[in-house]
Design a protein around this motif. Structure first.
Motif, short mmCIF file in Angstrom:
data_model
loop_
_atom_site.label_atom_id
_atom_site.label_comp_id
_atom_site.label_asym_id
_atom_site.label_seq_id
_atom_site.Cartn_x
_atom_site.Cartn_y
_atom_site.Cartn_z
N GLU A 1 0.83 -1.21 0.00
CA GLU A 1 0.00 0.00 0.00
C GLU A 1 0.86 1.26 0.00
O GLU A 1 0.55 2.24 -0.67
CB GLU A 1 -0.95 0.01 1.20
CG GLU A 1 -1.98 -1.09 1.17
CD GLU A 1 -2.92 -0.97 -0.02
OE1 GLU A 1 -3.34 0.16 -0.35
OE2 GLU A 1 -3.22 -2.02 -0.63
N LYS B 1 2.36 1.68 -3.57
CA LYS B 1 1.35 2.13 -4.54
C LYS B 1 1.10 3.63 -4.39
O LYS B 1 1.08 4.37 -5.38
CB LYS B 1 0.04 1.34 -4.33
CG LYS B 1 -1.00 1.61 -5.38
CD LYS B 1 -2.18 0.64 -5.34
CE LYS B 1 -2.72 0.34 -4.00
NZ LYS B 1 -3.97 -0.45 -4.02
N SER B 2 0.96 4.10 -3.18
CA SER B 2 0.73 5.53 -2.94
C SER B 2 1.98 6.35 -3.22
O SER B 2 1.91 7.44 -3.77
CB SER B 2 0.27 5.75 -1.51
OG SER B 2 -0.98 5.13 -1.31
N LYS B 3 3.14 5.82 -2.83
CA LYS B 3 4.41 6.52 -3.08
C LYS B 3 4.62 6.75 -4.57
O LYS B 3 5.03 7.83 -4.98
CB LYS B 3 5.56 5.69 -2.51
CG LYS B 3 6.93 6.30 -2.67
CD LYS B 3 7.86 5.63 -3.65
CE LYS B 3 7.84 4.16 -3.81
NZ LYS B 3 8.63 3.71 -4.96
N ASP B 4 4.30 5.76 -5.38
CA ASP B 4 4.48 5.89 -6.84
C ASP B 4 3.59 6.98 -7.42
O ASP B 4 4.00 7.72 -8.32
CB ASP B 4 4.22 4.55 -7.54
CG ASP B 4 5.32 3.53 -7.26
OD1 ASP B 4 6.41 3.93 -6.82
OD2 ASP B 4 5.07 2.33 -7.50
N LYS B 5 2.38 7.12 -6.91
CA LYS B 5 1.47 8.18 -7.38
C LYS B 5 1.99 9.55 -6.96
O LYS B 5 2.02 10.48 -7.76
CB LYS B 5 0.06 7.97 -6.81
CG LYS B 5 -0.66 6.80 -7.41
CD LYS B 5 -2.03 6.64 -6.78
CE LYS B 5 -2.73 5.41 -7.29
NZ LYS B 5 -4.01 5.18 -6.63
N ILE B 6 2.39 9.69 -5.71
CA ILE B 6 2.87 10.96 -5.18
C ILE B 6 4.18 11.36 -5.84
O ILE B 6 4.44 12.53 -6.11
CB ILE B 6 3.04 10.89 -3.64
CG1 ILE B 6 1.70 10.66 -2.97
CG2 ILE B 6 3.73 12.12 -3.09
CD1 ILE B 6 0.66 11.72 -3.23
N LYS B 7 5.00 10.40 -6.13
CA LYS B 7 6.32 10.67 -6.70
C LYS B 7 6.21 11.34 -8.08
O LYS B 7 7.10 12.08 -8.48
CB LYS B 7 7.12 9.37 -6.80
CG LYS B 7 8.59 9.60 -6.86
CD LYS B 7 9.32 8.30 -6.63
CE LYS B 7 10.79 8.52 -6.75
NZ LYS B 7 11.56 7.32 -6.53
N GLN B 8 5.12 11.11 -8.79
CA GLN B 8 4.94 11.75 -10.09
C GLN B 8 4.89 13.27 -9.96
O GLN B 8 5.38 13.99 -10.82
CB GLN B 8 3.66 11.23 -10.77
CG GLN B 8 3.71 9.74 -11.09
CD GLN B 8 4.95 9.35 -11.87
OE1 GLN B 8 5.29 9.96 -12.88
NE2 GLN B 8 5.64 8.33 -11.39
N TYR C 1 2.13 13.27 0.96
CA TYR C 1 1.84 14.36 0.05
C TYR C 1 3.10 15.01 -0.46
O TYR C 1 4.18 14.88 0.12
CB TYR C 1 0.87 15.37 0.66
CG TYR C 1 1.34 16.09 1.89
CD1 TYR C 1 1.95 17.33 1.81
CD2 TYR C 1 1.14 15.55 3.15
CE1 TYR C 1 2.36 18.00 2.95
CE2 TYR C 1 1.55 16.20 4.29
CZ TYR C 1 2.15 17.43 4.18
OH TYR C 1 2.56 18.09 5.32
N GLY D 1 -0.12 16.62 -4.76
CA GLY D 1 -0.59 15.24 -4.70
C GLY D 1 -0.73 14.81 -3.27
O GLY D 1 0.07 15.20 -2.41
N ALA E 1 -2.17 11.30 -0.78
CA ALA E 1 -2.73 9.95 -0.69
C ALA E 1 -2.96 9.62 0.78
O ALA E 1 -2.12 9.92 1.62
CB ALA E 1 -1.78 8.94 -1.31
#
Length: 111
Positions: free
Chosen positions: A9, A12-19, A43, A51, A53
């Motif tokens: 988990e 998955k969140s780290k990859d979204k925020i990292k963008q 964030y 971003g 999460a």
């Protein structure tokens, strides 16, 4: 700051925020973690982009920490529950397959 979370988990969140972080032209690239109530909030902010999460987890002690955007990449290779505890300048982690600490005052994690 003390909490337990599933590595999958977190990744998955780290990859979204990292963008958000990677799109930034700022030299210092950070991801912020806030353990509050029963969730971990990740964030990032850069040049008008934001971003955030929210990940349900077991929080024992609330807290906040700023990490280098690379610091959480180690969890790409860890599975299952990971226990975290902020201890001075380090965010210590422990799972069934790995343990270590992330230096919160550096751009490179301690392994």
């Amino acid at each position: 700051m003390k909490f337990v979370i599933k590595a999958e988990e977190l990744v998955k969140s780290k990859d979204k925020i990292k963008q958000v972080v990677l799109a930034s032209k700022l030299v210092k690239k950070s991801i912020y973690l806030k353990a509050n109530d029963n969730e971990l909030i990740l964030y990032a902010q850069s040049q008008g982009n934001y971003g955030e999460a929210h990940i349900p987890c077991g929080v024992e002690t609330n807290g906040f920490v700023e990490l280098s955007e690379k610091s959480l990449d180690v969890f790409d290779f860890i599975e299952g529950e990971v226990f975290f505890e902020l201890d001075g300048k380090h965010l210590k982690y422990k799972s069934s397959s790995a343990k270590g600490k992330i230096n919160t005052n550096s751009t490179e994690p301690d392994f």
